[in-house]
Each structure stands twice: as structure tokens, then as C-alpha cells.
Scaffold this active site. Structure first.
Site, PDB file in Angstrom:
ATOM      1  N   GLU A 151       1.275  -3.349   8.085  1.00  0.00           N
ATOM      2  CA  GLU A 151       1.321  -3.697   7.193  1.00  0.00           C
ATOM      3  C   GLU A 151       2.802  -3.536   6.383  1.00  0.00           C
ATOM      4  O   GLU A 151       3.190  -2.512   7.170  1.00  0.00           O
ATOM      5  CB  GLU A 151       0.182  -3.581   6.107  1.00  0.00           C
ATOM      6  N   HIS A 161      -0.698  -4.059   1.100  1.00  0.00           N
ATOM      7  CA  HIS A 161      -0.546  -4.296  -0.403  1.00  0.00           C
ATOM      8  C   HIS A 161      -1.139  -5.383  -1.110  1.00  0.00           C
ATOM      9  O   HIS A 161      -0.560  -6.400  -1.335  1.00  0.00           O
ATOM     10  CB  HIS A 161       0.501  -3.958  -0.177  1.00  0.00           C
ATOM     11  N   SER A 169       0.899   3.256   2.481  1.00  0.00           N
ATOM     12  CA  SER A 169       2.328   2.888   2.151  1.00  0.00           C
ATOM     13  C   SER A 169       3.111   3.827   2.394  1.00  0.00           C
ATOM     14  O   SER A 169       3.382   4.417   3.926  1.00  0.00           O
ATOM     15  CB  SER A 169       2.069   2.354   0.425  1.00  0.00           C
TER      16      SER A 169
END
Length: 299
Positions: free
Chosen positions: A199, A269, A107
Site C-alpha cells: 500500500e 491509507h 505506514s
């Protein structure tokens, strides 16, 4: 080459981005101790400065100390959110370059992993302590295997948008918004001949399109060896729908190229967030019955 962990090694949990409490990492500490590791928790855990885990100076100090301390054999970032890019340009990586160690996160931590990749050092895109309690057994075990130097391979179910073929190259990637964010900075990355994985979470679909347009205009899509598309979770739309979902957007912007593409790979996630070694050479095979990814050499 990073030395694999051994039972008894000390690792650090630090927070370079959003604030996090000691209670939120308690379960992760138990799991890591169960792997035979000694866990040191940095002062950023439990600290607060607005939404951050302490001010920039504290987060920088915590990261710098963990990078430089010879007793710390690996660094696991506690959580993402936002904040890592605020301190990256002040980090001194000189000692780390001579004595590399595992750095783990995903992330917002993608920016740190990209910077480490630019130094020619491997890092781990994988589940973080905040999410250990929600992670699948496969996600946690993949992280343990990477850290301890055990061989690991991955598989992914077939997907309508998959493009078959075989690719071999260094693995690099992470959160699309952060890959876009580091473009043109000292943490930027090259993609030629590499396998890129993507992602993201909680983004507007038009923003996904805008970032893919940017990556393409910057030449980061055309010369890939292959592409892996992971979880795009909790996507948002406007009152007037964008008209395509995240996978359709990515397929549109990569459709003119002929490298293999795998969709629905377990990274991102979601609970099934498998650990990927950024900077390690890998082989991606996409076939009609699914896809596989393995590292080209044994650790």
C-alpha cells in the site's frame, strides 16, 4: 506465540515518528478503554522536536521502555509520518524476543514491523490511534479481534487486474516506500514463498514505478506465493503524465509471474484499513467473484 490480550491488560500508545498531541488520540483512548484495556500514554505523545514526536533519544527511550516493560501487553504506535527508521538500529530487542507482545501500526511503522518479522515474531499492520475516529467499524473491529486472539477472515471485491489462484504462506508487507527503504538494512525481509501486501500514499507515480523496479531487481517479486495490492491513495503525477496509474504499474512489473494477485484489498491509507498479522501463515484465494484471505490455523 504472542499471548492474546485480556480485559484489564495494560497497553501503551507511543509515537516513534511524527509529532502528535494528546487531543488527537483522545477518541482512540476511549475506544481502547471500551475494549476493557488500560491505556498508558508514552512521553513522546505531546512532545516535539521539529516534525518529530521528540528527539531520537526520547522516541528510542519510549519504544525501548514499552518493549521491555512486563506490565505492557501491547504497543500501539500513535501515527506514522517519518522517523521510525532513525532509531531502529539503536533498539535492543533481546527482552522482546524472549517476551514478545503485539506491536501495531502501519505506514512509517512498516519498518518496525519488518524488523520484528526478521526476528521471527508476529506484529499487526493496522489502524493507528490518530485515525481511529475516521476508521470504519470493520477496521476497528478487525484490530480488536486480532489483539484479543479471535479468528478473523477477510474478503475483497473482484477487480479487473486480479489474477486468480490459491496461495499459502506467511503474510508480510506494508507501505511500499518503507519496504523499499529498509532493503539492504538490518530490517530487511525475505519474500520467497510468502504472501506480500503493498500500500502507499502521496507518492509520485514515477516513484511507485522506481520502487517496483527495485523490488523486482532485488528478487523480492519473483518467488512470491501471492500478492495483495491495497490502497494507493492520493497519487501524484508530473506535468508530463507518467502514463499509468499505480495499479497498472504494479501489474506491469508482476505480469511475468504466475502467482495469484488481488487488487483493491482494504489495507492502507483509507478508512477501511483492516488489521493484518504480519508473519502469520495465511491462505489467499483469488476467484472471478473476488478474493478471500484467512489464517491457516486458529489462534
Amino acid at each position: 506465540m504472542i499471548t492474546p490480550l485480556q480485559p484489564g491488560d495494560k497497553i501503551a500508545i507511543i509515537a516513534t515518528a511524527r509529532l502528535i498531541s494528546h487531543e488527537e488520540i483522545a477518541a482512540a483512548i476511549d475506544i481502547l478503554k471500551g475494549w476493557g484495556l488500560e491505556v498508558e500514554v508514552g512521553p513522546t505523545v505531546g512532545a516535539q522536536y521539529g516534525v518529530f514526536a521528540g528527539d531520537d533519544a526520547l522516541r528510542l527511550q519510549d519504544l525501548q521502555q514499552a518493549l521491555d516493560c512486563p506490565d505492557i501487553k501491547a504497543i500501539i504506535c500513535a501515527r506514522g509520518g517519518y522517523g521510525t527508521t532513525r532509531i531502529l538500529d539503536q533498539v535492543d530487542f533481546s527482552h522482546f524476543q524472549n517476551h514478545p507482545k503485539w506491536v501495531v501500526g502501519f505506514s512509517d511503522i512498516t519498518s518496525l514491523l519488518c524488523h520484528i518479522h526478521s526476528l521471527g515474531i508476529e506484529s499487526v499492520h493496522g489502524i493507528m490511534p490518530l485515525l481511529f475516529p475516521k476508521g470504519t467499524e470493520e477496521a476497528l473491529e478487525s484490530l480488536r479481534r486480532v489483539l484479543f486472539g479471535e479468528n478473523l477472515s477477510y474478503s475483497s471485491a473482484p477487480h479487473t487486474f486480479n489474477r486468480t489462484g490459491i496461495a499459502e504462506g506467511q503474510l508480510i508487507g506494508g507501505n511500499l516506500a518503507l519496504l523499499h527503504n529498509v532493503s539492504g538494512t538490518s530490517s530487511d525481509f525475505t519474500t520467497k514463498g510468502k504472501i506480500l501486501f503493498l500500500e502507499d500514499v502521496d507518492e509520485y507515480l514515477y516513484s511507485i514505478d522506481r520502487m517496483m523496479v527495485h523490488l523486482d531487481r532485488a528478487g523480492k517479486l519473483k518467488d512470491l506465493a501471492g500478492l495483495i495490492v491495497g490502497h494507493f491513495s492520493d497519487m501524484k503525477d508530473n506535468a508530463i503524465p507518467f502514463g499509468k496509474d499505480a495499479y497498472e504499474i504494479i501489474a506491469e512489473h508482476t505480469g511475468k509471474y504466475d502467482y495469484p494477485v488481488c487488487y483493491g484489498f482494504p489495507t492502507g491509507h483509507e478508512p477501511d484499513n483492516l488489521a493484518l498479522v504480519c508473519g502469520r501463515r495465511a491462505k489467499l484465494e483469488v476467484e472471478e467473484n473476488g478474493a478471500s484471505l484467512e489464517y491457516v490455523y486458529s489462534v
